[in-house]
Enzyme design. Structure first.
Site, short mmCIF file in Angstrom:
data_model
loop_
_atom_site.label_atom_id
_atom_site.label_comp_id
_atom_site.label_asym_id
_atom_site.label_seq_id
_atom_site.Cartn_x
_atom_site.Cartn_y
_atom_site.Cartn_z
N LYS A 73 4.85 -21.65 25.01
CA LYS A 73 4.02 -22.50 24.63
C LYS A 73 4.03 -22.62 23.05
O LYS A 73 3.57 -23.73 22.61
CB LYS A 73 2.52 -21.95 25.09
CG LYS A 73 2.20 -22.40 26.41
CD LYS A 73 0.82 -21.86 26.90
CE LYS A 73 0.63 -22.10 28.45
NZ LYS A 73 -0.77 -21.61 28.74
N ASP A 109 -5.17 -26.93 27.64
CA ASP A 109 -5.64 -25.19 28.05
C ASP A 109 -7.00 -25.28 27.44
O ASP A 109 -8.08 -24.70 28.10
CB ASP A 109 -4.86 -24.25 27.34
CG ASP A 109 -3.53 -24.00 28.22
OD1 ASP A 109 -3.64 -24.41 29.39
OD2 ASP A 109 -2.73 -23.29 27.62
P1 ATR Z 1 1.44 -16.77 26.54
O1 ATR Z 1 1.91 -18.19 25.94
O2 ATR Z 1 1.31 -16.92 28.17
O3 ATR Z 1 0.40 -16.39 25.57
P2 ATR Z 1 2.97 -15.23 24.78
O4 ATR Z 1 2.80 -15.97 23.86
O5 ATR Z 1 4.23 -14.39 25.23
O6 ATR Z 1 2.71 -15.68 26.42
O7 ATR Z 1 1.81 -13.88 24.69
C1 ATR Z 1 1.93 -12.71 25.82
C2 ATR Z 1 0.83 -11.84 25.31
O8 ATR Z 1 0.77 -10.43 26.14
C3 ATR Z 1 1.09 -11.11 23.99
O9 ATR Z 1 -0.45 -10.92 23.33
C4 ATR Z 1 1.70 -9.92 24.27
O10 ATR Z 1 1.45 -9.06 23.32
P3 ATR Z 1 2.46 -8.87 21.83
O11 ATR Z 1 1.91 -10.01 20.89
O12 ATR Z 1 2.19 -7.34 21.54
O13 ATR Z 1 3.82 -9.19 22.46
C5 ATR Z 1 0.96 -9.77 25.52
N1 ATR Z 1 1.71 -8.49 26.38
C6 ATR Z 1 3.10 -8.87 27.25
N2 ATR Z 1 3.23 -7.71 27.36
C7 ATR Z 1 2.46 -6.56 26.96
C8 ATR Z 1 2.64 -5.09 27.42
N3 ATR Z 1 3.57 -4.64 28.10
N4 ATR Z 1 1.55 -4.63 26.67
C9 ATR Z 1 0.65 -5.12 26.02
N5 ATR Z 1 0.65 -6.38 25.61
C10 ATR Z 1 1.57 -7.31 26.18
#
Ligand code: ATR
Length: 288
Positions: A73, A109
Site C-alpha cells: 500500500k 480504507d
Molecule cells: P500493511 O500495508 O498491511 O499495513 P505493512 O506496511 O507491511 O502492511 O505493515 C505491516 C505491519 O505489521 C507493520 O507495523 C509491521 O511492523 P514493522 O513496522 O516493525 O515491520 C507489523 N508486523 C509484521 N510482522 C510482525 C512481527 N512478526 N512482529 C511484530 N510486528 C509485525
C-alpha cells in the site's frame, strides 16, 4: 455477472503478496453477478520485485483498476501518475483507477474503517482513547480515519519504533491539535494505555496465515470489558487476538465489514456503480 466473457468485458482485480485467502474476488464477483455487470475481478499475486512491472501492466493491458493490499500500500505510490489528496496525506493507496492510461491512487480504507466502526461496532469515535498495533500502510488509513473523526488520543505500538514516530510526525502537521504517541511493542506503557483505552486495533499481520498462533498482544490479562477490540484481519474470522479479547468480556469486530465497505467504494470508483453495503456483507457472510 453477464454469463459469458465477451469482447467488452472489463477487468478489475487485486494486487498483493499473499492473497490466496483474500475475500476481495468473492466480494466483487458477487456484486458483478448480482447486478449483471460486464466486469471480472481477478487476483494478481506478485513479488515485490515485480510490483513496478505489474503496475505498468495495468496500463499495457487496459485493466480498469485494482485494489492494492498487504504489503504494497505504501510502496506502490512511486509507480502512480497521480495520488488523490487524502491518500497522499495518508501515504498509502489501496485502490488504483486507470483513466485512459493515467493511473490515480485512492485510499478507500478510511471510509471502510469509519463505516464499520460506526455501523458494526456501534462505536462513537469522538473523545475516545485508542491503542493501535502496527505502523504500516493499513495503520496509516486507520489512524487518519480516527483523527478526522476527532479521536482524543492515539497510542501507536510498533515493532519498529521509527515507523510509529514517522506517523506521529506526518499526521501532526495535518491535525495540529491531535494527541499521537509512538511506542515500541515492548513498552512498559502498554499496560497503562490499554487500561485507559476504549478501542484497541490490530493492523499488523500477526494472526494472519502463516502466523495464526501469533498475536500483537501477548499478555491476555490486559484486555478488559470496556474495550472494543478490532482486528483488521478477517481470515481466520476469529484470530487469537479476538478470541482472547472475547474471553475477557470485550466486544470484538473483525476485518470483514471494513473489507466489504472499502471494496464497495473502490468498485464505485471503477464502475460508477454503488451497491448497498449491508446487503453485500450479508451475501459474503453467507458464502465465505
Ligand atoms: P500493511 O500495508 O498491511 O499495513 P505493512 O506496511 O507491511 O502492511 O505493515 C505491516 C505491519 O505489521 C507493520 O507495523 C509491521 O511492523 P514493522 O513496522 O516493525 O515491520 C507489523 N508486523 C509484521 N510482522 C510482525 C512481527 N512478526 N512482529 C511484530 N510486528 C509485525
Amino acid at each position: 455477472m453477464k454469463k459469458d466473457i465477451n469482447g467488452k468485458t472489463k477487468i478489475i482485480g487485486v494486487i498483493g503478496k499473499n492473497i490466496e485467502n483474500s475475500l476481495s474476488p468473492l466480494i466483487h464477483n458477487q456484486i458483478i453477478l448480482k447486478y449483471s455487470l460486464n466486469f471480472r475481478y481477478m487476483p494478481f499475486q506478485i513479488t515485490e520485485t515485480d510490483l513496478g512491472k505489474a503496475i505498468q501492466g495495468i496500463k499495457g493491458l487496459n485493466i480498469k483498476g485494482v485494489n492494492i493490499t498487504f504489503p504494497y500500500k505504501e510502496k506502490v505510490i512511486e509507480f502512480l501518475d497521480e495520488v488523490e489528496e487524502s491518500a497522499r496525506r495518508i501515504g498509502a493507496v489501496n485502490t488504483i483507477v486507470n483513466n485512459k492510461g493515467i493511473l490515480t491512487g485512492y485510499n478507500t480504507d478510511v471510509f471502510g474503517f469509519k463505516k464499520s466502526l460506526q455501523e458494526d461496532g456501534k462505536f462513537a469515535i469522538k473523545k475516545k482513547k485508542t491503542v493501535i498495533f502496527g505502523a504500516g500502510g493499513a495503520a496509516r488509513g486507520v489512524i487518519y480515519a480516527l483523527l478526522e473523526e476527532g479521536i482524543e488520543e492515539i497510542c501507536i505500538f510498533n515493532r519498529t519504533l521509527e515507523k510509529a514516530k514517522k506517523i506521529k510526525q506526518d499526521f501532526s502537521s495535518f491535525f495540529p491539535r491531535s494527541c499521537i504517541n509512538a511506542f515500541s511493542l515492548e513498552e512498559e506503557n502498554l499496560k497503562d494505555k490499554i487500561k485507559k483505552a476504549h478501542l484497541l486495533v490490530n493492523t499488523t499481520s500477526l494472526g494472519m496465515p502463516p502466523k495464526i498462533d501469533d498475536a500483537p498482544l501477548q499478555n491476555q490479562n490486559l484486555f478488559h470489558s470496556n474495550l472494543l477490540v478490532y482486528d483488521l484481519i478477517y481470515y481466520p474470522a476469529k484470530t487469537l487476538f479476538l478470541r482472547r479479547a472475547e474471553r475477557a468480556g470485550a466486544k470484538t469486530i473483525n476485518g470483514l465489514p471494513m473489507l466489504v465497505y472499502q471494496g464497495i467504494e473502490s468498485f464505485y470508483l471503477w464502475t460508477g456503480f454503488k451497491p448497498e453495503g449491508k446487503e453485500i456483507l450479508e451475501i459474503i457472510e453467507r458464502s465465505a
